[in-house]
Structures are given as structure tokens and as C-alpha cells.
Design an enzyme around this catalytic site. Structure first.
Site, PDB file in Angstrom:
ATOM      1  N   GLU A  39       0.246  -5.769  -1.643  1.00  0.00           N
ATOM      2  CA  GLU A  39       1.295  -5.721  -1.151  1.00  0.00           C
ATOM      3  C   GLU A  39       0.617  -6.796  -0.453  1.00  0.00           C
ATOM      4  O   GLU A  39      -0.108  -7.420   0.054  1.00  0.00           O
ATOM      5  CB  GLU A  39       0.273  -4.545   0.701  1.00  0.00           C
ATOM      6  CG  GLU A  39       1.857  -4.488   1.401  1.00  0.00           C
ATOM      7  CD  GLU A  39       1.035  -3.679   2.406  1.00  0.00           C
ATOM      8  OE1 GLU A  39      -0.032  -3.242   2.263  1.00  0.00           O
ATOM      9  OE2 GLU A  39       2.121  -2.980   2.531  1.00  0.00           O
ATOM     10  N   LYS A 109       8.905   0.413   0.858  1.00  0.00           N
ATOM     11  CA  LYS A 109       8.126   1.405   1.390  1.00  0.00           C
ATOM     12  C   LYS A 109       8.775   2.004   2.278  1.00  0.00           C
ATOM     13  O   LYS A 109       9.426   1.789   3.102  1.00  0.00           O
ATOM     14  CB  LYS A 109       6.953   0.331   2.112  1.00  0.00           C
ATOM     15  CG  LYS A 109       5.439   1.366   2.818  1.00  0.00           C
ATOM     16  CD  LYS A 109       4.596  -0.204   3.492  1.00  0.00           C
ATOM     17  CE  LYS A 109       3.726   0.285   4.116  1.00  0.00           C
ATOM     18  NZ  LYS A 109       2.839  -1.206   4.722  1.00  0.00           N
ATOM     19  N   CYS A 151       0.430   1.040  -0.238  1.00  0.00           N
ATOM     20  CA  CYS A 151      -0.975   1.281   1.175  1.00  0.00           C
ATOM     21  C   CYS A 151      -0.482   2.445   2.152  1.00  0.00           C
ATOM     22  O   CYS A 151      -1.157   3.633   1.472  1.00  0.00           O
ATOM     23  CB  CYS A 151      -0.354  -0.394   1.977  1.00  0.00           C
ATOM     24  SG  CYS A 151      -1.667  -0.770   3.187  1.00  0.00           S
TER      25      CYS A 151
END
Ligand SMILES: O=C(O)CNC(=O)[C@H](CS)NC(=O)CCC(=O)C(=O)O
Length: 269
Positions: A39, A109, A151
Site C-alpha cells: 500500500e 480500497k 490493508c
């Protein structure tokens, strides 16, 4: 073969691309090769404003990444890249390039890290500058069917379950975990997601002390569909790799068909 690069990205996108290019030169000659980046590999900034400034000139960086894919004959899972939206925010986008340099998938995301970390050092408000994505992404590749996450998404098992039902065999989790939450939760959550989805989980991580003042947990890891740790790199920069065995994956799914045993309604929708 699939490799995950562990990086310690700084404030300068040019320097981060240089760090990535140096690491590319160390990688095995095996082809096809998928290189997974963490990330925020392109810019690990002090503020959303700085990241937004990069997002507004992103085409230049996308062109450089595309050229590197062609030059090195690699597929590239480009961790996250800030892609500007019309609301003066950006998506934390995970882009997949093929070895021709074409972008073949973009996942934005979904779950944003608006969290106070228990050590009192970190109040994160990712949603102030990042726009949340809405759609899951699974894409076919020479390595298998790849599902994309980023993440903090790791904490939402329903997303992983949906990716598995959409065909994913290999799930990527590019990350920049905090040292505190990483020590407590990183490996158990990744292992659980691999076992639950009976998929390979490949997590390329940011590691170390960054120019923006943050410290990240590192521990890039590759976990098999049975939950075995195949490769891990605790600290520093470098890479780990594996050769996924999709026959074994499908044998595990055949012998323990948890997906077809699922009875909870929300998982069947
Ligand atoms: O903002 C940037 O530049 C880079 N992005 C990140 O560092 C992101 C959002 S703040 N970090 C996480 O999602 C950590 C999750 C985590 O540590 C956990 O779930 O425990």
C-alpha cells in the site's frame, strides 16, 4: 511465480519508483512473474493534501510503471496508487498491470482506516482524503484468479468471502499496517482469511521508519490455502516469493467444501 516486495516508501514519488526499480533488478528470472507492491508504495506522505497533489499528476507515474512492466516482462500489482476523483479526494487504488503494461484491473480500497490506535500515538482519519470504493474485483491472470483487497480491508471477512465466491484463488493484501495493530493482529487475520477462503494470501507490506514519521509493521507474508506460512520477511526491504500450486488449492476445496456447506443467509446472497 509471485513475489511480494517489502518497501520503505518515503515522501518523493520519484525516489519511491527508484527504490522499486532497484528492487526489480534483484528478482528471479522466472517468467511469468507477478510482482506485488505494498500500500502507498508510490507516495507515503505526511498529509492527504500531498497525496492529492500526486494524484493530480498520476498519468506520468502510471506511464513509468507501464514501461517497467514491459521492460522487465512482469505483471505488477501496484499496491495502492492515488487516483483523483471529482470530489477533491482520491481512491486508494490497487491497479493490476499485465506484462504488456496495460492496466487490466482497478480495485478501490473499500474500508477506510478511521481508527484511534491503542498506543495513543496514532489517530488515523483516512476518509478525510480518500474516497471509499464500492466494487469487488476478481481478475483472471496466468497465475490464477486474483482477488484484490487493501490493508484495513483485511478485517472484513465478508469481502474475502465475496471474492472467493467470485472465483478468487489468490488474494492480495498490500498493506501499511501500524506496528501496534500489526503485532497483535496481522498474521492471525491473514492466516484466517487464507484458511476461510482456501486461497493463497499474498501480503506485501511497508516496513520500517518512514520519512513521514510513521513506523510500519513489515512482515510481508505469503500463506497457502491450508494456512501454512510459505515465506515471510519480518524487517527491512527485500522480497519473498512462491509458486502457487492451484491443483493443491482445488484438492483442499474438494476435500473440505466449506463454501457449499455455508448456511448463513448473508453469505449465500
Ligand atoms: O495513508 C497513507 O499514506 C497510507 N495508508 C495507510 O497507511 C492506511 C490508511 S491510514 N493504513 C491502514 O489501512 C492500516 C490498517 C491497520 O494498521 C490495521 O487494520 O490495523
Amino acid at each position: 511465480m509471485i513475489v511480494a516486495l517489502q518497501m520503505c516508501s518515503g515522501l518523493s514519488a520519484d525516489a519511491n519508483i527508484e527504490q522499486f526499480t532497484q528492487q526489480l533488478q534483484q528478482l528471479p528470472a522466472t517468467r511469468p512473474l507477478l510482482v506485488c507492491l505494498p500500500e502507498s508504495f508510490l507516495v507515503f506522505s505526511k498529509s492527504g493534501q500531498q497525496t492529492l497533489a500526486i494524484a493530480k499528476q498520476i498519468d506520468m507515474y502510471l506511464q513509468q510503471l507501464s514501461n517497467l512492466c514491459r521492460q522487465y516482462d512482469i505483471w505488477l500489482a501496484a499496491g495502492t496508487i492515488p487516483i483523483a476523483t471529482e470530489h477533491d479526494k482520491y481512491f486508494a487504488a490497487s491497479l493490476l498491470f499485465n506484462n504488456q503494461g496495460d492496466v487490466v484491473a482497478q480495485y478501490n480500497k473499500m474500508h477506510l482506516f478511521d481508527v484511534d490506535v491503542a498506543d495513543g500515538t496514532g489517530a488515523y482519519r483516512e476518509s478525510h482524503f480518500t474516497q471509499a470504493g464500492n466494487d469487488i474485483v476478481v481478475v483472471d491472470s496466468p497465475f490464477g484468479k486474483i482477488g484484490l483487497t487493501v490493508c484495513y480491508d483485511l478485517r472484513f471477512s465478508g469481502l474475502f468471502s465475496a471474492l472467493q465466491r467470485a472465483g478468487a484463488e489468490i488474494i492480495l493484501v498490500p498493506s501499511a499496517f501500524t506496528t501496534v495493530t500489526g503485532a497483535a493482529h496481522w498474521q492471525p487475520l491473514l492466516t484466517a482469511r487464507a484458511i476461510e477462503t482456501q486461497s493463497y494470501v499474498i501480503a506485501a507490506a511497508q516496513a520500517g521508519l518512514h520519512e513521514n514519521g510513521r513506523a510500519t509493521y513489515g512482515h510481508s507474508i505469503i500463506i497457502s490455502p491450508w494456512g501454512d506460512v510459505l515465506s515471510e520477511l519480518a524487517n527491512g526491504t527485500g522480497f519473498i516469493g512462491c509458486q502457487p500450486d492451484l491443483n493443491r488449492l482445488h484438492a483442499i476445496r474438494r476435500d473440505m467444501p466449506v463454501q457449499s456447506h455455508q448456511r448463513f443467509r448473508e453469505h449465500l446472497l
